[in-house]
Design a protein around this motif. Structure first.
Motif, PDB file in Angstrom:
ATOM      1  N   TYR A  61      -6.076   9.191  -2.067  1.00  0.00           N
ATOM      2  CA  TYR A  61      -5.471   7.890  -1.766  1.00  0.00           C
ATOM      3  C   TYR A  61      -4.178   7.711  -2.553  1.00  0.00           C
ATOM      4  O   TYR A  61      -3.168   7.219  -2.022  1.00  0.00           O
ATOM      5  N   LYS A  65      -2.790   9.596   1.174  1.00  0.00           N
ATOM      6  CA  LYS A  65      -3.662  10.028   2.267  1.00  0.00           C
ATOM      7  C   LYS A  65      -4.721   8.961   2.534  1.00  0.00           C
ATOM      8  O   LYS A  65      -5.195   8.298   1.613  1.00  0.00           O
ATOM      9  N   ARG A  66      -5.104   8.829   3.779  1.00  0.00           N
ATOM     10  CA  ARG A  66      -6.072   7.812   4.166  1.00  0.00           C
ATOM     11  C   ARG A  66      -7.210   8.460   4.948  1.00  0.00           C
ATOM     12  O   ARG A  66      -6.980   9.150   5.937  1.00  0.00           O
ATOM     13  N   ALA A 243      -0.392  10.950   6.981  1.00  0.00           N
ATOM     14  CA  ALA A 243      -1.391  10.290   6.144  1.00  0.00           C
ATOM     15  C   ALA A 243      -2.779  10.897   6.280  1.00  0.00           C
ATOM     16  O   ALA A 243      -3.699  10.478   5.571  1.00  0.00           O
TER      17      ALA A 243
END
Length: 355
Positions: A61, A65-66, A243
């Protein structure tokens, strides 16, 4: 320990700042130091999370990044502790992160501290932990380090240090590979999904290149032919793709987006098929009869760099495919991600492989 004194202990590239008074200054300084573009990241551990991979998810995170939520999420394969930390290590290396700070480290369990130290060994980043608790409560893994800081200025100096050089060089932003003298665009290559199908005729020059060098990597091929220009991609779609948490999924889907080839064409993509500066990638055809070199756009370079870093986390034979794991075991998750990338229109390119 005297009241108000802050102690920092360093062991290799690990520093523990013991702040028994929980001075807001140190937390605020750590938060303000977060700047991924400069190679410094501040990770916020999720409080009271019992998920085994929670800390690795927190690192992801912090790297931008998700993970998609839900039990049927396409990111469910990152619920594994090993897979999550490997993804975190790959993104850390590919994006050139040098210094990672973690506030509230005293809330981490010994197991998660061990995971964190193992990840630090793999990435060789500088790791700074804010221990806002008594020094005597340091776990054995951290209690052995000793280096003292006596002022706020000393902590600010620590934050000003550039950190170690990344163990594996990342791609230079905006880099491009110059075409070799006399290099030609591989004729017959279009920017449509049907490009370079085996049954299509090719010019004699291209046939000679492929016959003489059927399996050479991207760097060698770049001295013979000029790369095919990348397909334009919608900025909104590339932002969503960038992401994605797993580097193999992000890397594979990015290749489909800027080449418009089918996913099956990535079966033979090796480490050496991605140029050192990630400016070009070589895509192989069946029996190496229709291989082509493609330019990698700037937005996709960090995604491919992360996929390659993930591949290099453990030794592989030279002929191993970079994307094989995501195509073999996690293909349905790859398709689920592709179906969400409406602006890039890559779902059809994945469906040819995934039932």
């Amino acid at each position: 320990m005297d009241e108000g004194r802050v102690v920092a202990a360093g062991y290799g590239d690990v520093t523990v700042v013991v702040d028994e008074q929980d001075d807001l200054f140190y937390t605020r300084a750590a938060l303000e130091a977060h700047c991924p573009g400069a190679g410094r990241v501040t990770v916020h551990p999720t409080p009271a999370s019992g998920h085994p991979a929670a800390l690795a998810h927190d690192v992801l995170y912090a790297l931008g990044k998700r993970l998609a939520p839900g039990p049927d999420s396409p990111d469910v394969w990152l619920d594994s502790v090993k897979a999550a930390w490997q993804a975190a290590a790959a993104w850390t290396q590919a994006t050139g992160v040098r210094h990672v700070l973690i506030p509230r480290a005293h809330l981490l369990t010994p197991r998660r501290i061990d995971q964190l130290l193992t990840w630090r060994t793999a990435t060789e980043v500088q790791l700074t932990l804010l221990w806002q608790e008594k020094a005597r409560k340091l776990p054995p893994a951290l209690a052995q380090v000793e280096r003292r800081l006596s002022s706020r200025d000393s902590f600010e100096e620590l934050l000003a240090e550039p950190g170690p050089i990344p163990a594996r060089p990342s791609f230079p932003p905006g880099a491009s590979m110059p075409a070799a003298p006399g290099a030609k665009v591989v004729a017959g290559v279009s920017r449509q999904p049907s490009a370079w199908l085996p049954q299509e005729p090719r010019p004699a020059s291209a046939r000679q290149v492929q016959h003489a060098f059927p399996c050479v990597g991207a760097m060698a091929t770049a001295h013979l032919v000029q790369a095919v220009p990348s397909v334009d991609a919608a900025a909104q779609g590339t932002a969503v793709l960038s992401a994605l948490a797993h580097p193999l999924a992000a890397g594979a889907l990015s290749v489909l987006a800027f080449t418009r080839v089918g996913l099956g064409r990535l079966r033979s993509t090796r480490d050496l098929d991605i140029a050192g500066d990630v400016s070009v990638i070589k895509i192989h055809g069946i029996a190496h009869r229709s291989c082509a070199l493609y330019a990698v756009p700037d937005w996709a370079q960090p995604l491919l760099a992360a996929a390659r870093a993930h591949h290099r986390l453990k030794p592989h034979p030279e002929e191993d495919s970079v994307f094989a794991p995501v195509m073999r075991c996690e293909a349905r998750h790859l398709r689920a991600h592709a179906e969400c990338l409406l602006h890039l229109n890559v779902a059809a390119l994945v469906d040819v492989l995934v039932p």
